[in-house]
Write an enzyme that holds these catalytic residues in place. Structure first.
Site, short mmCIF file in Angstrom:
data_model
loop_
_atom_site.label_atom_id
_atom_site.label_comp_id
_atom_site.label_asym_id
_atom_site.label_seq_id
_atom_site.Cartn_x
_atom_site.Cartn_y
_atom_site.Cartn_z
N HIS A 20 0.83 -1.22 0.00
CA HIS A 20 0.00 0.00 0.00
C HIS A 20 0.86 1.27 0.00
O HIS A 20 0.50 2.27 0.62
CB HIS A 20 -0.96 0.03 1.20
CG HIS A 20 -1.97 -1.07 1.20
ND1 HIS A 20 -3.23 -0.92 0.70
CD2 HIS A 20 -1.90 -2.35 1.64
CE1 HIS A 20 -3.91 -2.06 0.84
NE2 HIS A 20 -3.12 -2.95 1.40
N ASN B 103 -10.25 -2.80 2.53
CA ASN B 103 -9.96 -2.81 1.10
C ASN B 103 -11.24 -2.59 0.31
O ASN B 103 -12.33 -2.62 0.89
CB ASN B 103 -9.37 -4.16 0.68
CG ASN B 103 -7.88 -4.29 0.99
OD1 ASN B 103 -7.20 -3.30 1.26
ND2 ASN B 103 -7.38 -5.51 0.95
#
Ligand code: HDE
Length: 702
Positions: A86, A159
Site C-alpha cells: 500500500h 480494502n
C-alpha cells in the site's frame, strides 16, 4: 525587478531594503509583507542561502558552513521507508456522522448518539506498486479509515474487495513477495501479470475467490469516489451488558460504483499516472465532497453456525441477499491535507486500534494483522513516539506514563511516572470505562492447523462469477487471459486453467481457448467438492447496481475554431445541473474563437486531454475545424478510444470529417447522440447516466 547584484551589497543592506538574492547572485525586490527572516532549524538567521562558504570566490568550500551542512543533512534524510504494501496512497480529511444510536449492539462512543460527527482521516491506496507507481494498476485498493472518536482512535483498515488471497497471516509475506517485482530482475512494477504471482496463486487454491475479484472490474476503479470498501474480517460489537454481536463493515459510495475498461486503464496510466489522486483532489477542491454510507451486517452465533461457510474465513463473504447490510452512518470527505508527507505519508493505521465496544474475532488473518501493523509503524516512522505526530494523535484527552524515546514531544510532567503511586498524581485505570476484551471462552490444543471449515475454495468464487453480467464476465475472461499471457511458463497457465475449471467450466474453457491451450487440463484436485447450488448474488455486480446518474462524472468536449458557443453553453449548463463537470479540449490550450466571435477557453490541448480522462465526450466542431482535426492522430484517437471504450458521444453533424477519418460511423449504435438541435442535450445526459454502452462492446472487440 532585478538589480545588478554584486556580492558587495551587504547582508544588512539586503535585509533593510527588502531585497532577495537570486541563484545567480542578482538582487530582486520582494513584495511588502513577504519573507520572514530565513533561519536554520536552530533559529539562527541566515544571511546568504545562495552560496556556500568558500575561501575566495573560486576557492574550496569550508566544513564550518553550518547552514549548508544542516540544509543538506536534512534534505538527505527527507525520505522515510515507503510502506511495504500500500505504498502509493492518497488521503483526505472528513467526518463520520452517526444516523441512530447503536447502543443495543455496542457501547462504542461513536455509535451512541444520532447526528454525532466524528472527525476522520481516510487513505486510499494500491497494494503492489511502489510510491511512485501509477494509479490505474490492476490491483486491490486500500480503504483505510481512522476515526478520531471521543474514546480513542478506531482504525478500520479495509480494502475495496471483501475477501483476501490467503486464510492465514503467515502466508502474507509469500503472497506479497510473489506479486512484487521479481527479485532478480526488479520488474514488473505494480503488476500482477507475471510468472511469480501466478505461480504462487496457482499453488494456492484458497486464493481463487479473491482472484475472481481482482480479475474483475473492481480492480480498475474509475475513481476512489466510486468504490465500495470492506472491513473484510468478522469483527465484534460489544454492548454495555457485555453482549457480543458479530459484524462485517461495508462502505457504499453515494455516487455508485464505476470502473474503467482495461484498455482504458493502460492508456490512463500514460496520460495521467495520478488519475485517482487528481480526481479526489479536484472533487474536494470543487466542493463536491465524496460520501459513503457505512453498512453493518450484524449476526449472532446461531447465524454463524447455520451459514454455509466459516465466518472466520477471510476468503468468504456473507452475501447481502442472505444478510442485509444496515446503513448506520455516513462518511464525508471534505478537506485535503495541508501537507502530503505530514499527513498522508505519516499516517499510521493499525487494525488493533479499536475503542471500547468494538472487538476482534478469531479470524487468523485479523489476528496476524494485529501484530503486524504496530511493528511496521516503528520501522517506517522510526520511533515508538509515532503517536505524537499530529495525524496519529488522538483528538480526545489521553493520559499515560509512556515517556522518552526518539523524538518524544510529550513527556509526563510531575514526579510520578508510574502507577499505582501515593503522590496522588497521574491517571488511573478505569474498569468501568476502559477497553475490556470480550470474555469469549477458548480452549484447545496448541496446533498449526487449518480448520476443515475453511476447505471450500471454489464455491464462492463460482458464485461471484455467475453473479456478474455478461460484459463483466467477459472482462474477467479477458483479464485472466491478459495476465496469464504474460507468464512465460506454460505450466503455470495450465495450472490456473485447472483451477478455473473448478470455478466455472465455461470460464476455464474460454480462458484456455484464448491462451491457445489445445487440450483442457483436468480440473484441479479440490479439498472438498465445489458446490454449484449457491444462487447468484446480484449485489456483487457493478453494472447491475449502476447509479442511474451522471453525477460526479466528467464530459470532455472537443472544440475547434468556429464552434457553436451557444450550444456549448447549453451543454455546460445541463452537465452541471446533473452534478457533473465539463472540460474543454481544444487544439491549443489557450482556446479557440467561437463562430459568434466569443472566446472558448481550453482546459486541455488535444494531446494532453485524451478521451480516456473522461466518462463521456462531445464533439462541438465547425466543419473546417473537423477537417483540420481529422488530420491529427490525437484527435482521431480521442474519438476512436471513446468509441472503443463504449462511451456516449454527443456530436454536431459538422464533426463528420473527423468521424470518417477515425473510421467511425456515428450511426453505428445508440451511443451517439446528435446535438445539432440543443433539445437533444437532455437525451445525451440521459444516455450518460448509463455510464457506458456495454452493448457496443462485442462490436468493438476490446
Ligand atoms: Fe495490510 N498491511 N496486511 N491488509 N493493509 C499494511 O501496514 C498486513 C490485509 C491494508 O493506508 C502494512 O502501515 C498483514 C488485509 C491497508 O496506510 C502492514 C496482512 C487488508 C493498508 C500490513 C495484511 C489489508 C495496509 C504496511 C495479512 C484488508 C494501508 C504499511 C494478515 C482488510 C494502510 C502499514 C494505509 C497496510 C500487514 C492483510 C488492508 C505491513 C500481515 C486483509 C488498507 O502492516
Amino acid at each position: 525587478m532585478a538589480r545588478s547584484g554584486k556580492s558587495r551589497t551587504s547582508a544588512a543592506e539586503i535585509h533593510d531594503q527588502k531585497l532577495v538574492r537570486g541563484n545567480g547572485g542578482e538582487l530582486h525586490q520582494i513584495a511588502e509583507g513577504d519573507g520572514d527572516a530565513l533561519t536554520t532549524a536552530q533559529g539562527i538567521p541566515v544571511s546568504d542561502d545562495q552560496n556556500t562558504l568558500k575561501i575566495g570566490e573560486r576557492g574550496p568550500a569550508l566544513i564550518e558552513d553550518f547552514h549548508f551542512r544542516e540544509k543538506i543533512f536534512h534534505f538527505d534524510h527527507e525520505r522515510i521507508p515507503e510502506r511495504v504494501v500500500h505504498a502509493r496512497g492518497y488521503g483526505a480529511h472528513g467526518y463520520f456522522e452517526t444516523y441512530e444510536s447503536l447502543a443495543a449492539y455496542t457501547r462504542a462512543d461513536i455509535f451512541q448518539r444520532a447526528g454525532e460527527k466524528t472527525p476522520v482521516f481516510v487513505r486510499f491506496s494500491t497494494v503492489a506498486g511502489s510510491k511512485g507507481s501509477f494509479d490505474l494498476a490492476r490491483d486491490v485498493r486500500g480503504f483505510a479509515v481512522k476515526f478520531y472518536t471521543k474514546e480513542g482512535n478506531w482504525d478500520l483498515v479495509g480494502n475495496n474487495i471483501p475477501v483476501f488471497f490467503i486464510q492465514d497471516a503467515i502466508k502474507f509475506p509469500d503472497v506479497i513477495h510473489s506479486v512484487k517485482p521479481e527479485p532478480d530482475r526488479a520488474f514488473p512494477q505494480a503488476q500482477s501479470a507475471h510468472d511469480n504471482f501466478w505461480d504462487f496463486i496457482s499453488l494456492t487454491p484458497e486464493s481463487m475467490h479473491m482472484i475472481m475479484w481482482v480479475m474483475s472490474d473492481r480492480a480498475i476503479p474509475r475513481s476512489f469516489r466510486f468504490m465500495q470498501g470492506f472491513g473484510v474480517h468478522t469483527f465484534r460489537l460489544v454492548n454495555a451488558e457485555d453482549e457480543s454481536t458479530f459484524v462485517k463493515f461495508i462502505w457504499k459510495p453515494k455516487l455508485g460504483m464505476q470502473s474503467v475498461v482495461w484498455n482504458e486503464a493502460v492508456k490512463i496510466n500514460g496520460a495521467d499516472p495520478d488519475f485517482h489522486r487528481r480526481d479526489l483532489w479536484s472533487a474536494i477542491q470543487a466542493g463536491d465532497f465524496p460520501e459513503w454510507e457505512l453498512n453493518l451486517q450484524l449476526f449472532d452465533q446461531d447465524f454463524a453456525d447455520s451459514f454455509d461457510f466459516d465466518v472466520l474465513d477471510p476468503t468468504k463473504i456473507i452475501p447481502e441477499e442472505i444478510l442485509e447490510p444496515v446503513p448506520v452512518g455516513r462518511l464525508v470527505l471534505d478537506r485535503m491535507p495541508d501537507n502530503f508527507f505530514a499527513e498522508t505519508e505519516q499516517v499510521a493505521f493499525m487494525t488493533q486500534n479499536v475503542p471500547p465496544g468494538i472487538d476482534f474475532s478469531n479470524d487468523p488473518l485479523l489476528q496476524g494483522r494485529n501484530f503486524s501493523y504496530l511493528d511496521t509503524q516503528l520501522k517506517r516512522l522510526g520511533s515508538p513516539n509515532f503517536t505524537h505526530i499530529p495525524i496519529n494523535a488522538p483528538k480526545c484527552p489521553f493520559h499515560h506514563f509512556q515517556q522518552d524515546g526518539h523524538m518524544a514531544m510529550r513527556n509526563p510532567v510531575g514526579r510520578a511516572n508510574y502507577q499505582p503511586n501515593s503522590w496522588g498524581e497521574g491517571p488511573r485505570e478505569n474498569p468501568q470505562k476502559g477497553f475490556a476484551t470480550f470474555a469469549d471462552a477458548e480452549e484447545g490444543q496448541k496446533v498449526r492447523l487449518r480448520p476443515e471449515s475453511f476447505a471450500d475454495h471454489y464455491s464462492q468464487a463460482r458464485q461471484f462469477f455467475i453473479s456478474q453480467t455478461a460484459p463483466e464476465q467477459r472482462h474477467i475472461v479477458m483479464a485472466l487471459t491478459f495476465e496469464l499471457s504474460k507468464c512465460e511458463n506454460p505450466a503455470i497457465r495450465e495450472r490456473m486453467v485447472a483451477h478455473l475449471l473448478n470455478i466455472d467450466e465455461t470460464l476455464g474453457a474460454a480462458v484456455a481457448d484464448k491462451l491457445g491451450i489445445k487440450r483442457l487440463p483436468k480440473p484441479a484436485d479440490a479439498a472438498i467438492p465445489p458446490r454449484d447450488d449457491l444462487p447468484p448474488s446480484p449485489a456483487l455486480s457493478i453494472i447491475e447496481n449502476g447509479p442511474e446518474s451522471f453525477s460526479g462524472r466528467k464530459v470532455g468536449v472537443l472544440v475547434s475554431p468556429g464552434a457553436d458557443a451557444a450550444l456549448l453553453n447549453a451543454l455546460r449548463v445541463a452537465i452541471e445541473k446533473e452534478g457533473a463537470v465539463m472540460e474543454i479540449v481544444a487544439p491549443r490550450v489557450g482556446g479557440v474563437e467561437a463562430a459568434d466571435g466569443s472566446w472558448i477557453e481550453g482546459r486541455h490541448m488535444i494531446d494532453g486531454g485524451p478521451s480516456v480522462l473522461f466518462d463521456a465526450v462531445a464533439l462541438i466542431l465547425s466543419e473546417e475545424g473537423a477537417e483540420s482535426l481529422a488530420g491529427e492522430a490525437a484527435a482521431r484517437d480521442f474519438v476512436a478510444d471513446a468509441f472503443a471504450h463504449c462511451k456516449f458521444i454527443g456530436f454536431t453533424s459538422t464533426a463528420a470529417p473527423l468521424f470518417q477519418k477515425a473510421g467511425i460511423d456515428p450511426a453505428a449504435d445508440e451511443g451517439f447522440v446528435g446535438l445539432d438541435d440543443p433539445k437533444a442535450i437532455s437525451t445525451f445526459i440521459e444516455s450518460c447516466r448509463k455510464l457506458r454502452l456495454w452493448a457496443r462492446e462485442m462490436a468493438v472487440k476490446l
